[in-house]
Design a protein around this motif. Structure first.
Motif, PDB file in Angstrom:
ATOM      1  N   ALA A 589       0.734  -1.118   0.055  1.00  0.00           N
ATOM      2  CA  ALA A 589       0.166   0.148  -0.175  1.00  0.00           C
ATOM      3  C   ALA A 589       0.879   1.237  -0.080  1.00  0.00           C
ATOM      4  O   ALA A 589       0.527   2.311  -0.683  1.00  0.00           O
ATOM      5  CB  ALA A 589      -0.923   0.038   1.161  1.00  0.00           C
ATOM      6  N   GLY A 590       1.953   1.303   0.678  1.00  0.00           N
ATOM      7  CA  GLY A 590       2.882   2.427   0.819  1.00  0.00           C
ATOM      8  C   GLY A 590       3.261   2.890  -0.529  1.00  0.00           C
ATOM      9  O   GLY A 590       3.579   3.971  -0.739  1.00  0.00           O
ATOM     10  N   TYR A 591       3.423   1.923  -1.557  1.00  0.00           N
ATOM     11  CA  TYR A 591       3.956   2.270  -2.919  1.00  0.00           C
ATOM     12  C   TYR A 591       2.941   3.114  -3.720  1.00  0.00           C
ATOM     13  O   TYR A 591       3.271   3.724  -4.673  1.00  0.00           O
ATOM     14  CB  TYR A 591       4.457   1.004  -3.672  1.00  0.00           C
ATOM     15  CG  TYR A 591       5.584   0.484  -3.244  1.00  0.00           C
ATOM     16  CD1 TYR A 591       6.789   0.943  -3.538  1.00  0.00           C
ATOM     17  CD2 TYR A 591       5.536  -0.767  -2.043  1.00  0.00           C
ATOM     18  CE1 TYR A 591       8.052   0.242  -3.055  1.00  0.00           C
ATOM     19  CE2 TYR A 591       6.635  -1.165  -1.455  1.00  0.00           C
ATOM     20  CZ  TYR A 591       7.889  -0.708  -1.975  1.00  0.00           C
ATOM     21  OH  TYR A 591       9.260  -1.068  -1.558  1.00  0.00           O
ATOM     22  N   PHE A 592       1.690   3.118  -2.811  1.00  0.00           N
ATOM     23  CA  PHE A 592       0.751   3.968  -3.689  1.00  0.00           C
ATOM     24  C   PHE A 592       0.225   4.973  -2.788  1.00  0.00           C
ATOM     25  O   PHE A 592      -0.814   5.833  -3.026  1.00  0.00           O
ATOM     26  CB  PHE A 592      -0.438   2.965  -3.948  1.00  0.00           C
ATOM     27  CG  PHE A 592      -0.181   1.923  -4.962  1.00  0.00           C
ATOM     28  CD1 PHE A 592      -0.493   2.244  -6.303  1.00  0.00           C
ATOM     29  CD2 PHE A 592       0.111   0.966  -4.626  1.00  0.00           C
ATOM     30  CE1 PHE A 592      -0.153   1.061  -7.150  1.00  0.00           C
ATOM     31  CE2 PHE A 592       0.524  -0.291  -5.304  1.00  0.00           C
ATOM     32  CZ  PHE A 592       0.376  -0.220  -6.704  1.00  0.00           C
ATOM     33  N   GLY A 593       1.116   5.437  -1.717  1.00  0.00           N
ATOM     34  CA  GLY A 593       0.824   6.556  -0.935  1.00  0.00           C
ATOM     35  C   GLY A 593      -0.106   6.244   0.227  1.00  0.00           C
ATOM     36  O   GLY A 593      -0.292   7.206   0.977  1.00  0.00           O
ATOM     37  N   TRP A 594      -0.455   4.954   0.472  1.00  0.00           N
ATOM     38  CA  TRP A 594      -1.488   4.531   1.521  1.00  0.00           C
ATOM     39  C   TRP A 594      -0.832   3.832   2.541  1.00  0.00           C
ATOM     40  O   TRP A 594      -0.017   2.958   2.299  1.00  0.00           O
ATOM     41  CB  TRP A 594      -2.607   3.852   0.918  1.00  0.00           C
ATOM     42  CG  TRP A 594      -3.774   4.643   0.117  1.00  0.00           C
ATOM     43  CD1 TRP A 594      -3.621   4.937  -1.199  1.00  0.00           C
ATOM     44  CD2 TRP A 594      -4.728   5.327   0.499  1.00  0.00           C
ATOM     45  NE1 TRP A 594      -4.470   5.682  -1.698  1.00  0.00           N
ATOM     46  CE2 TRP A 594      -5.491   5.953  -0.558  1.00  0.00           C
ATOM     47  CE3 TRP A 594      -5.400   5.302   1.970  1.00  0.00           C
ATOM     48  CZ2 TRP A 594      -6.480   6.584  -0.509  1.00  0.00           C
ATOM     49  CZ3 TRP A 594      -6.687   6.129   1.920  1.00  0.00           C
ATOM     50  CH2 TRP A 594      -7.254   6.813   0.799  1.00  0.00           C
ATOM     51  N   VAL A 595      -0.970   4.213   3.797  1.00  0.00           N
ATOM     52  CA  VAL A 595      -0.312   3.762   5.057  1.00  0.00           C
ATOM     53  C   VAL A 595      -1.401   3.687   6.011  1.00  0.00           C
ATOM     54  O   VAL A 595      -2.486   4.177   6.179  1.00  0.00           O
ATOM     55  CB  VAL A 595       0.677   4.833   5.571  1.00  0.00           C
ATOM     56  CG1 VAL A 595       1.788   4.844   4.469  1.00  0.00           C
ATOM     57  CG2 VAL A 595       0.187   5.954   5.996  1.00  0.00           C
ATOM     58  N   GLN A 596      -1.156   2.756   7.065  1.00  0.00           N
ATOM     59  CA  GLN A 596      -1.797   2.524   8.200  1.00  0.00           C
ATOM     60  C   GLN A 596      -1.020   3.341   9.343  1.00  0.00           C
ATOM     61  O   GLN A 596      -0.070   3.005   9.608  1.00  0.00           O
ATOM     62  CB  GLN A 596      -1.969   0.983   8.518  1.00  0.00           C
ATOM     63  CG  GLN A 596      -2.828   0.805   9.627  1.00  0.00           C
ATOM     64  CD  GLN A 596      -3.244  -0.662   9.795  1.00  0.00           C
ATOM     65  OE1 GLN A 596      -2.213  -1.560   9.909  1.00  0.00           O
ATOM     66  NE2 GLN A 596      -4.455  -0.939  10.011  1.00  0.00           N
TER      67      GLN A 596
END
Length: 619
Positions: A589-596
């Motif tokens: 997800a982080g490669y698309f800018g989304w994080v937890q």
């Protein structure tokens, strides 16, 4: 009486021409017709060249009278004057200015229709290929069933007519060892075996009809597929013929069209690149240079005044010619490349849409396919297909019209644009949310579409692991948390018209929506279904309702990052720590800018496996 002058001597009679055979007469007439056609074609070509020269000269004269700068941008400048409402000095000048602009607008509509037709033809080809595969599978099954039925009939006939009484009894269904001398048993056995054989024969006949129908289905599917492929070829050929016959004045004007607005800074970048391209085309036209077709470049049969382009070492540059403009040797693109670049400029402002291929929304691969389809080369709408179709060109040797790919260490092919010169490309940018002029992508490598590869190019490692991001986030988010407020609105009170849909009635801020869509596509590739989402943007009223129902796990109304359109709640397995779906999200997800966020992780103060945010945000 004066003496008569002697009579002039008679000239010997000229020899009569030998009588020619009908075949010789036919050949002579054919040669005469061919010579007449060549003369007519040469005259028509000269008339077209003279007409182009007169239009360009008239525009130059008019711009000189009005004090405009130079003749190289004459066509563009006159079109700009007319569009701005400034009246030219003479009606003739007005008609000259209006014709290219109107023709360019019509041309853009025609090119757009061409790409639409080709996409429809490709869909038809894909459907026909699927139907043919299904028909062949059904035919294989029917043929196997028919063979089995025929074997059963043969076996049954042998048992009835060649077997012993004991064999017939067993074939009729009696247990092995039954005494055939039992009263009536042989007659009954023969009757029952005959009935079974008749049944097998009926089954075989029915199976034969099924196999015949399957063969007919295959033949129909093959015919439909052939027709669909012919349609693709016809559309592509027509587009190529149109691209190679474009009036250069119209090609210049085409590059001046746009689809939608952009920011002031982007408009300046776009405008400078567009003007440089138009100036280049106008200079080639003013120098009397005719753009060669890709076929002419491959064959070495170039228009007058052109030679094959060569690099610094003297080696030929495939797919490019060289000409002289104002005493300098300059590269000359193919007519197809010029059409593709001008049509790419005409797409500026088109919204970015992952997977899109039309003026309502397009991604980077869709844009490359659209502009080159319009120029007569069907590339395919995915990066891998586009990469394999042409010859590889190093990033420092790019020419106008080349496809320029960005290569990411994780995802392989990740971005593509159309080279327009000076280290710039026209691309559908996920970061800019529209089609823009941009600098070359990182790790840029080119593909020259007009020079087919001898063998398909090997794909960069990682290609296909994740969908291309088209300039979106390509590395995991590691920045410090930032303030999520934006646009001057209050949390939960953002007009929904400023947000972008992501499906299922869910909304996000637009710069978060595009990467979320790409992330969902990557997830679907891994698990077969898109991301399951239960919540995204949450209005202030919705926050109040959620807090009343779930006060222990929801933020105080007006403080949730859902209220900024920058958070989602997911389901379908992602909502459980330790699942394959959640682990995949944690990895990619982080490669698309989304994080937890830290607080929502398994070791956080309020574990919520379902909660993900776009970027590192302050809560």
């Amino acid at each position: 009486m004066p003496a008569r002058s002697p009579a002039p001597a008679r000239r010997p009679a000229a020899p009569r021409p030998a009588t020619r055979t009908p075949e010789e007469l036919a050949r002579a007439r054919a040669r005469a017709r061919a010579a007449a056609r060549r003369q007519a074609l040469a005259a028509r070509a000269q008339r077209k060249a003279d007409a182009r020269a007169r239009r360009l000269a008239a525009v130059v004269r008019w711009t000189h009278r009005t004090g405009a700068i130079g003749g190289a941008l004459a066509v563009v400048l006159v079109a700009a004057v007319v569009m701005s409402g400034v009246q030219p000095e003479t009606p003739a000048a007005a008609s000259i200015a209006l014709d290219p602009a109107a023709a360019a607008t019509q041309l853009r509509d025609d090119l757009t229709a061409t790409t639409t037709d080709l996409h429809a033809a490709r869909v038809a080809v894909s459907a026909a290929e699927n139907e043919l595969a299904a028909a062949r599978a059904a035919q294989t099954t029917a043929q196997a069933d028919l063979a089995a039925a025929r074997t059963a009939v043969g076996t049954g006939a042998g048992a009835l007519y060649q077997g012993t009484p004991v064999d017939r009894a067993v074939a009729a269904g009696y247990p092995a060892g039954t005494d055939p001398a039992v009263a009536g048993s042989l007659a009954v056995a023969a009757q029952r075996t005959g009935q079974q054989l008749a049944g097998l024969t009926v089954t075989a006949q029915s199976t034969a009809r099924t196999a015949e129908a399957a063969a007919g289905r295959v033949a129909t599917a093959e015919a439909v597929l052939a027709a669909a492929r012919r349609q693709v070829a016809e559309v592509t050929t027509a587009a190529r013929d149109r691209a190679t016959a474009l009036d250069p004045v119209v090609t210049v004007a085409l590059a001046g069209l746009t689809v939608g607005p952009s920011s002031a800074d982007q408009q300046a970048t776009d405008g400078a690149a567009r003007a440089a391209w138009q100036a280049r085309l106008a200079a080639l036209t003013a120098a009397g240079i005719t753009l060669p077709t890709a076929q002419q470049l491959r064959a070495g049969d170039l228009p007058g005044g052109l030679t094959p382009a060569r690099d610094a070492s003297g080696a030929p540059v495939p797919g490019v010619a060289a000409g002289v403009v104002d005493g300098a040797v300059v590269p000359v693109p193919s007519a197809e490349a010029a059409a593709a670049v001008s049509f790419a400029f005409a797409q500026l402002g088109t919204p970015y849409l992952a997977g899109g291929t039309s003026t309502t929304g397009v991604d980077c691969a869709g844009l490359a396919d659209t502009v080159w389809t319009a120029a007569g080369t069907a590339l395919g709408a995915d990066l891998a297909t586009q990469w394999t179709g042409g010859s590889v060109v190093p990033g420092d040797r790019l020419q106008a019209g080349d496809l320029v790919f960005g290569v990411d260490d994780l995802t392989g092919l990740d971005d593509v644009g159309i080279s327009v010169g000076a280290g710039l490309v026209v691309t559908a940018s996920a970061a800019a949310h529209q089609v823009v002029v941009s600098t070359l992508p990182e790790g840029a490598t080119g593909i020259r579409v007009t020079v087919p590869a001898a063998t398909p190019n090997a794909l960069p490692p990682g290609t296909g692991t994740l969908p291309a991001t088209c300039g979106g986030p390509s590395t995991p988010v590691t920045a410090a948390p930032v303030d999520p407020a934006w646009g001057g609105w209050s949390n939960g009170r953002i007009p929904t018209s400023t947000l972008c849909p992501i499906g299922g009635g869910q909304l996000l801020r637009c710069d978060a929506a595009a990467p979320y869509t790409a992330l969902s596509q990557a997830y679907q590739r891994a698990f077969g279904t898109p991301l399951c989402i239960t919540d995204s943007y949450r209005s202030f009223g919705a926050q109040q309702d959620a807090h009343r129902r779930k006060p222990g796990i929801t933020a105080v109304p007006g403080t949730s990052n859902h209220g900024w359109g920058l958070a989602v709640d997911l389901c379908g397995g992602v909502n459980g720590f330790g699942t394959a779906q959640h682990q995949w999200m944690a990895t990619y997800a982080g490669y698309f800018g989304w994080v937890q966020p830290d607080w929502a992780q398994a070791t956080g103060e309020n574990p919520e496996p379902w909660h993900w945010e776009f970027g590192a945000l302050r809560s």
